[in-house]
Design a protein around this motif. Sequence first.
Motif, PDB file in Angstrom:
ATOM      1  N   VAL A 102      27.648 -50.951  26.059  1.00  0.00           N
ATOM      2  CA  VAL A 102      26.740 -51.470  25.027  1.00  0.00           C
ATOM      3  C   VAL A 102      25.145 -52.017  25.690  1.00  0.00           C
ATOM      4  O   VAL A 102      24.249 -51.649  24.537  1.00  0.00           O
ATOM      5  CB  VAL A 102      27.033 -53.064  24.872  1.00  0.00           C
ATOM      6  CG1 VAL A 102      26.099 -53.539  23.888  1.00  0.00           C
ATOM      7  CG2 VAL A 102      28.843 -52.437  23.882  1.00  0.00           C
ATOM      8  N   LEU A 103      25.149 -52.137  27.105  1.00  0.00           N
ATOM      9  CA  LEU A 103      23.482 -52.528  27.442  1.00  0.00           C
ATOM     10  C   LEU A 103      22.771 -51.485  27.395  1.00  0.00           C
ATOM     11  O   LEU A 103      21.773 -51.043  27.783  1.00  0.00           O
ATOM     12  CB  LEU A 103      23.466 -52.513  29.090  1.00  0.00           C
ATOM     13  CG  LEU A 103      22.667 -52.625  29.829  1.00  0.00           C
ATOM     14  CD1 LEU A 103      21.914 -54.558  29.217  1.00  0.00           C
ATOM     15  CD2 LEU A 103      22.670 -53.528  31.369  1.00  0.00           C
ATOM     16  N   MET A 104      23.798 -49.847  27.598  1.00  0.00           N
ATOM     17  CA  MET A 104      22.518 -49.056  27.948  1.00  0.00           C
ATOM     18  C   MET A 104      22.380 -47.896  26.111  1.00  0.00           C
ATOM     19  O   MET A 104      21.251 -47.405  26.229  1.00  0.00           O
ATOM     20  CB  MET A 104      23.764 -47.608  28.576  1.00  0.00           C
ATOM     21  CG  MET A 104      23.832 -47.345  29.623  1.00  0.00           C
ATOM     22  SD  MET A 104      21.943 -46.868  30.807  1.00  0.00           S
ATOM     23  CE  MET A 104      21.933 -48.807  31.276  1.00  0.00           C
ATOM     24  N   GLY A 105      23.259 -48.659  24.688  1.00  0.00           N
ATOM     25  CA  GLY A 105      23.228 -48.522  23.818  1.00  0.00           C
ATOM     26  C   GLY A 105      23.632 -47.144  23.317  1.00  0.00           C
ATOM     27  O   GLY A 105      23.128 -46.413  22.292  1.00  0.00           O
ATOM     28  N   ALA A 106      24.772 -46.915  24.228  1.00  0.00           N
ATOM     29  CA  ALA A 106      25.284 -45.854  24.126  1.00  0.00           C
ATOM     30  C   ALA A 106      26.355 -45.459  22.854  1.00  0.00           C
ATOM     31  O   ALA A 106      27.116 -46.243  22.357  1.00  0.00           O
ATOM     32  CB  ALA A 106      26.854 -45.523  25.143  1.00  0.00           C
ATOM     33  N   ARG A 107      26.362 -44.220  22.590  1.00  0.00           N
ATOM     34  CA  ARG A 107      27.190 -43.926  20.813  1.00  0.00           C
ATOM     35  C   ARG A 107      27.729 -42.479  21.300  1.00  0.00           C
ATOM     36  O   ARG A 107      27.158 -42.249  21.390  1.00  0.00           O
ATOM     37  CB  ARG A 107      26.429 -43.695  19.737  1.00  0.00           C
ATOM     38  CG  ARG A 107      25.821 -45.017  19.723  1.00  0.00           C
ATOM     39  CD  ARG A 107      24.648 -44.781  17.925  1.00  0.00           C
ATOM     40  NE  ARG A 107      24.642 -42.875  17.418  1.00  0.00           N
ATOM     41  CZ  ARG A 107      23.418 -42.398  17.941  1.00  0.00           C
ATOM     42  NH1 ARG A 107      22.131 -43.209  18.938  1.00  0.00           N
ATOM     43  NH2 ARG A 107      23.420 -41.051  17.885  1.00  0.00           N
ATOM     44  N   LEU A 108      29.109 -42.771  20.857  1.00  0.00           N
ATOM     45  CA  LEU A 108      29.667 -41.101  20.951  1.00  0.00           C
ATOM     46  C   LEU A 108      30.273 -40.781  19.468  1.00  0.00           C
ATOM     47  O   LEU A 108      30.489 -41.160  19.187  1.00  0.00           O
ATOM     48  CB  LEU A 108      31.426 -42.231  21.220  1.00  0.00           C
ATOM     49  CG  LEU A 108      32.425 -41.014  21.872  1.00  0.00           C
ATOM     50  CD1 LEU A 108      31.941 -40.340  22.714  1.00  0.00           C
ATOM     51  CD2 LEU A 108      33.913 -42.075  21.494  1.00  0.00           C
ATOM     52  N   THR A 109      29.540 -39.468  19.789  1.00  0.00           N
ATOM     53  CA  THR A 109      29.152 -39.067  18.468  1.00  0.00           C
ATOM     54  C   THR A 109      30.111 -38.034  18.510  1.00  0.00           C
ATOM     55  O   THR A 109      30.432 -37.513  16.621  1.00  0.00           O
ATOM     56  CB  THR A 109      28.161 -38.576  18.449  1.00  0.00           C
ATOM     57  OG1 THR A 109      27.082 -37.489  19.242  1.00  0.00           O
ATOM     58  CG2 THR A 109      26.672 -39.585  18.708  1.00  0.00           C
ATOM     59  N   VAL A 110      30.588 -37.763  19.202  1.00  0.00           N
ATOM     60  CA  VAL A 110      31.918 -35.832  18.551  1.00  0.00           C
ATOM     61  C   VAL A 110      32.920 -36.742  20.195  1.00  0.00           C
ATOM     62  O   VAL A 110      32.701 -37.101  21.090  1.00  0.00           O
ATOM     63  CB  VAL A 110      31.217 -34.874  19.524  1.00  0.00           C
ATOM     64  CG1 VAL A 110      32.264 -33.859  19.171  1.00  0.00           C
ATOM     65  CG2 VAL A 110      30.228 -34.456  18.200  1.00  0.00           C
ATOM     66  N   TRP A 111      34.181 -36.775  20.034  1.00  0.00           N
ATOM     67  CA  TRP A 111      35.239 -37.447  20.607  1.00  0.00           C
ATOM     68  C   TRP A 111      36.397 -35.738  20.175  1.00  0.00           C
ATOM     69  O   TRP A 111      37.041 -36.940  18.846  1.00  0.00           O
ATOM     70  CB  TRP A 111      35.465 -38.817  20.847  1.00  0.00           C
ATOM     71  CG  TRP A 111      36.495 -38.471  21.723  1.00  0.00           C
ATOM     72  CD1 TRP A 111      36.452 -37.292  23.334  1.00  0.00           C
ATOM     73  CD2 TRP A 111      37.729 -39.621  22.200  1.00  0.00           C
ATOM     74  NE1 TRP A 111      37.522 -38.194  24.419  1.00  0.00           N
ATOM     75  CE2 TRP A 111      37.996 -39.056  23.862  1.00  0.00           C
ATOM     76  CE3 TRP A 111      37.907 -41.115  21.483  1.00  0.00           C
ATOM     77  CZ2 TRP A 111      38.935 -40.159  24.062  1.00  0.00           C
ATOM     78  CZ3 TRP A 111      39.142 -40.938  21.652  1.00  0.00           C
ATOM     79  CH2 TRP A 111      39.473 -40.633  23.670  1.00  0.00           C
ATOM     80  N   THR A 112      36.547 -35.060  20.772  1.00  0.00           N
ATOM     81  CA  THR A 112      37.767 -34.217  20.165  1.00  0.00           C
ATOM     82  C   THR A 112      38.815 -33.847  21.222  1.00  0.00           C
ATOM     83  O   THR A 112      38.278 -33.214  22.216  1.00  0.00           O
ATOM     84  CB  THR A 112      37.314 -33.269  19.317  1.00  0.00           C
ATOM     85  OG1 THR A 112      36.382 -32.291  20.104  1.00  0.00           O
ATOM     86  CG2 THR A 112      36.365 -33.026  17.904  1.00  0.00           C
ATOM     87  N   PRO A 113      39.599 -32.789  21.802  1.00  0.00           N
ATOM     88  CA  PRO A 113      39.663 -32.298  22.857  1.00  0.00           C
ATOM     89  C   PRO A 113      39.550 -31.409  22.873  1.00  0.00           C
ATOM     90  O   PRO A 113      39.293 -31.544  24.497  1.00  0.00           O
ATOM     91  CB  PRO A 113      41.505 -31.794  21.956  1.00  0.00           C
ATOM     92  CG  PRO A 113      41.666 -32.421  20.438  1.00  0.00           C
ATOM     93  CD  PRO A 113      40.897 -33.209  19.879  1.00  0.00           C
ATOM     94  N   GLU A 114      38.577 -31.005  22.793  1.00  0.00           N
ATOM     95  CA  GLU A 114      37.449 -29.648  22.934  1.00  0.00           C
ATOM     96  C   GLU A 114      35.953 -30.034  23.220  1.00  0.00           C
ATOM     97  O   GLU A 114      35.738 -29.397  24.021  1.00  0.00           O
ATOM     98  CB  GLU A 114      36.991 -28.965  21.529  1.00  0.00           C
ATOM     99  CG  GLU A 114      38.456 -28.027  20.813  1.00  0.00           C
ATOM    100  CD  GLU A 114      39.461 -29.229  20.250  1.00  0.00           C
ATOM    101  OE1 GLU A 114      38.967 -29.180  18.996  1.00  0.00           O
ATOM    102  OE2 GLU A 114      40.574 -28.875  20.822  1.00  0.00           O
ATOM    103  N   GLN A 115      36.058 -31.294  22.981  1.00  0.00           N
ATOM    104  CA  GLN A 115      34.574 -31.571  22.745  1.00  0.00           C
ATOM    105  C   GLN A 115      34.288 -32.978  23.208  1.00  0.00           C
ATOM    106  O   GLN A 115      34.877 -33.976  22.155  1.00  0.00           O
ATOM    107  CB  GLN A 115      33.915 -30.682  22.577  1.00  0.00           C
ATOM    108  CG  GLN A 115      31.772 -31.219  23.302  1.00  0.00           C
ATOM    109  CD  GLN A 115      31.336 -30.375  22.140  1.00  0.00           C
ATOM    110  OE1 GLN A 115      31.553 -29.861  21.128  1.00  0.00           O
ATOM    111  NE2 GLN A 115      29.934 -30.176  22.916  1.00  0.00           N
ATOM    112  N   THR A 116      33.153 -34.013  24.161  1.00  0.00           N
ATOM    113  CA  THR A 116      32.408 -35.192  23.968  1.00  0.00           C
ATOM    114  C   THR A 116      31.216 -35.054  23.848  1.00  0.00           C
ATOM    115  O   THR A 116      30.687 -34.367  24.772  1.00  0.00           O
ATOM    116  CB  THR A 116      33.265 -35.844  25.285  1.00  0.00           C
ATOM    117  OG1 THR A 116      34.856 -35.977  25.206  1.00  0.00           O
ATOM    118  CG2 THR A 116      32.390 -37.363  25.126  1.00  0.00           C
ATOM    119  N   GLU A 117      30.692 -35.830  23.119  1.00  0.00           N
ATOM    120  CA  GLU A 117      28.951 -35.757  22.980  1.00  0.00           C
ATOM    121  C   GLU A 117      28.490 -37.758  22.651  1.00  0.00           C
ATOM    122  O   GLU A 117      29.352 -38.113  21.917  1.00  0.00           O
ATOM    123  CB  GLU A 117      28.561 -35.427  21.856  1.00  0.00           C
ATOM    124  CG  GLU A 117      26.729 -35.499  21.368  1.00  0.00           C
ATOM    125  CD  GLU A 117      26.746 -34.777  20.214  1.00  0.00           C
ATOM    126  OE1 GLU A 117      26.179 -33.482  20.712  1.00  0.00           O
ATOM    127  OE2 GLU A 117      26.272 -34.990  19.818  1.00  0.00           O
TER     128      GLU A 117
END
Length: 139
Positions: free
Chosen positions: A19-34
């Motif tokens: 939260v401090l970093m401001g991170a957002r998970l935009t893709v989360w599938t078994p094949e890839q994370t972004e």
Amino acid sequence: MSEMLAFGEQVLASQPFSVLMGARLTVWTPEQTELVIPVRDDLKQQYGFLHGGVVSYAADNAMAFAGGAAFGQGVVTQEFKINYVRPAVGEALVARATAKAVGRRQAVCRCEVYVVQNGEEKLCALAQGTIAPVDRGPM
């Protein structure tokens, strides 16, 4: 939005440092994370580059999510290595990770970290790590 991504966003939101970093998970599938982090002045070092710790965090957390997707449960990072290949100067950081080799007790994951500058992605770091499942419930 997929159920998996929605769950991943809840997990990320439960991590105070993310939260401090401001991170957002935009893709989360078994094949890839972004994972995406907006660049802010308070995340930069003295030369105006995004601090290496922020780049490292992005790679570490993206690989942990990739490992979590592979195991279907909570995970921790056992180790990782990162190579910084260019200073991160731009508007956002994008970390893309995949699980490359998954066994019963560990997954080897790789991550490419890009900085977005004027709408163009430029590779700024490469990382590889070992992710292990933990017996503490869902990710």
